[in-house]
Design a protein around this motif. Sequence first.
Motif, PDB file in Angstrom:
ATOM      1  N   THR A 223     -35.530  10.038 -25.536  1.00 37.11           N
ATOM      2  CA  THR A 223     -35.750  11.346 -26.241  1.00 37.11           C
ATOM      3  C   THR A 223     -34.739  12.270 -26.264  1.00 37.11           C
ATOM      4  OG1 THR A 223     -38.009  11.302 -25.241  1.00 37.11           O
ATOM      5  CG2 THR A 223     -37.451  13.045 -26.371  1.00 37.11           C
ATOM      6  N   PRO A 224     -34.273  12.466 -27.666  1.00 31.11           N
ATOM      7  CA  PRO A 224     -32.944  13.362 -27.814  1.00 31.11           C
ATOM      8  C   PRO A 224     -33.260  14.878 -27.181  1.00 31.11           C
ATOM      9  CG  PRO A 224     -33.782  12.804 -29.867  1.00 31.11           C
ATOM     10  CD  PRO A 224     -34.662  11.970 -28.759  1.00 31.11           C
ATOM     11  N   HIS A 225     -32.424  15.401 -26.532  1.00 27.22           N
ATOM     12  CA  HIS A 225     -32.461  16.960 -26.102  1.00 27.22           C
ATOM     13  C   HIS A 225     -32.263  17.701 -27.409  1.00 27.22           C
ATOM     14  CE1 HIS A 225     -31.698  15.783 -21.665  1.00 27.22           C
ATOM     15  NE2 HIS A 225     -32.989  15.962 -21.901  1.00 27.22           N
ATOM     16  N   LEU A 226     -32.799  18.845 -27.465  1.00 25.85           N
ATOM     17  CA  LEU A 226     -32.574  19.775 -28.762  1.00 25.85           C
ATOM     18  C   LEU A 226     -30.865  19.920 -28.997  1.00 25.85           C
ATOM     19  CD1 LEU A 226     -35.102  22.643 -28.210  1.00 25.85           C
ATOM     20  CD2 LEU A 226     -35.060  20.783 -29.975  1.00 25.85           C
ATOM     21  N   GLY A 227     -30.545  19.640 -30.193  1.00 24.95           N
ATOM     22  CA  GLY A 227     -29.105  19.884 -30.465  1.00 24.95           C
ATOM     23  C   GLY A 227     -28.138  18.555 -30.478  1.00 24.95           C
ATOM     24  N   GLY A 228     -28.809  17.746 -30.014  1.00 24.00           N
ATOM     25  CA  GLY A 228     -27.996  16.230 -29.665  1.00 24.00           C
ATOM     26  C   GLY A 228     -27.210  16.335 -28.633  1.00 24.00           C
ATOM     27  N   GLY A 229     -26.505  15.223 -28.586  1.00 27.13           N
ATOM     28  CA  GLY A 229     -25.358  15.117 -27.588  1.00 27.13           C
ATOM     29  C   GLY A 229     -26.078  14.505 -26.244  1.00 27.13           C
ATOM     30  N   SER A 230     -27.179  14.543 -25.924  1.00 29.00           N
ATOM     31  CA  SER A 230     -27.607  14.112 -24.833  1.00 29.00           C
ATOM     32  C   SER A 230     -28.970  13.759 -24.863  1.00 29.00           C
ATOM     33  CB  SER A 230     -27.416  15.116 -23.630  1.00 29.00           C
ATOM     34  OG  SER A 230     -28.484  16.316 -23.928  1.00 29.00           O
ATOM     35  N   PHE A 231     -29.659  13.076 -23.978  1.00 28.50           N
ATOM     36  CA  PHE A 231     -31.100  12.550 -24.312  1.00 28.50           C
ATOM     37  C   PHE A 231     -31.748  12.478 -22.990  1.00 28.50           C
ATOM     38  CE2 PHE A 231     -28.145   8.807 -23.666  1.00 28.50           C
ATOM     39  CZ  PHE A 231     -28.722   8.080 -22.834  1.00 28.50           C
ATOM     40  N   ARG A 232     -33.128  12.151 -22.960  1.00 27.76           N
ATOM     41  CA  ARG A 232     -33.815  11.875 -21.552  1.00 27.76           C
ATOM     42  C   ARG A 232     -34.243  10.363 -21.951  1.00 27.76           C
ATOM     43  NH1 ARG A 232     -39.491  14.526 -19.706  1.00 27.76           N
ATOM     44  NH2 ARG A 232     -39.996  12.996 -18.598  1.00 27.76           N
TER      45      ARG A 232
END
Length: 168
Positions: free
Chosen positions: A123-132
């Motif tokens: 699941t991508p975090h808001l703003g992209g660049g990281s995920f769960r």
Amino acid sequence: MNWRREHGHTHHDHDHDHDHGHRHDHGHDHHHDHGGPGHNRAPERPVAQWQTPHNPGEQLPAPREPDLDKVEAAFIDGFIDAPDPVSFLRLGRIPFEMIAADGAKLNLLRVEIDALADVGSLTPHLGGGSFRYDPLPASLVSHRRRLRFVYFDGEKLRPLTFTDVRAA
């Protein structure tokens, strides 16, 4: 459930105006024309046509084979159990040689069947660049198989899907 009560309307026996610009009596059954698509008013522009117009000289694309995903699943099951895989390919009308859309001559070398299981989700975090990342519980793990026909074009291998090969 009564739609009128659910949406705040009650049954009454007098004339009144609605927001669609005409009067009618709710005390008896009646029918009236609302003047066009969408309940409230005539359209301000013509209704769109959803089909693509057909030109008489135009060649229509071949209709897509119905339930192709089910046909592919049955092909996989049959191919795995086939005592003579080459004859099974012939029976399934899989070409051993064909011409690609770019004109290259293709020769069938291999049939690949992969077993896949999706066991986690991202699941991508808001703003992209990281995920769960979360592992899936057993009830949500999905299993599927992937079928590829690997052809050689004289220079490199070209993996094609069942749909690609059936369309050729």
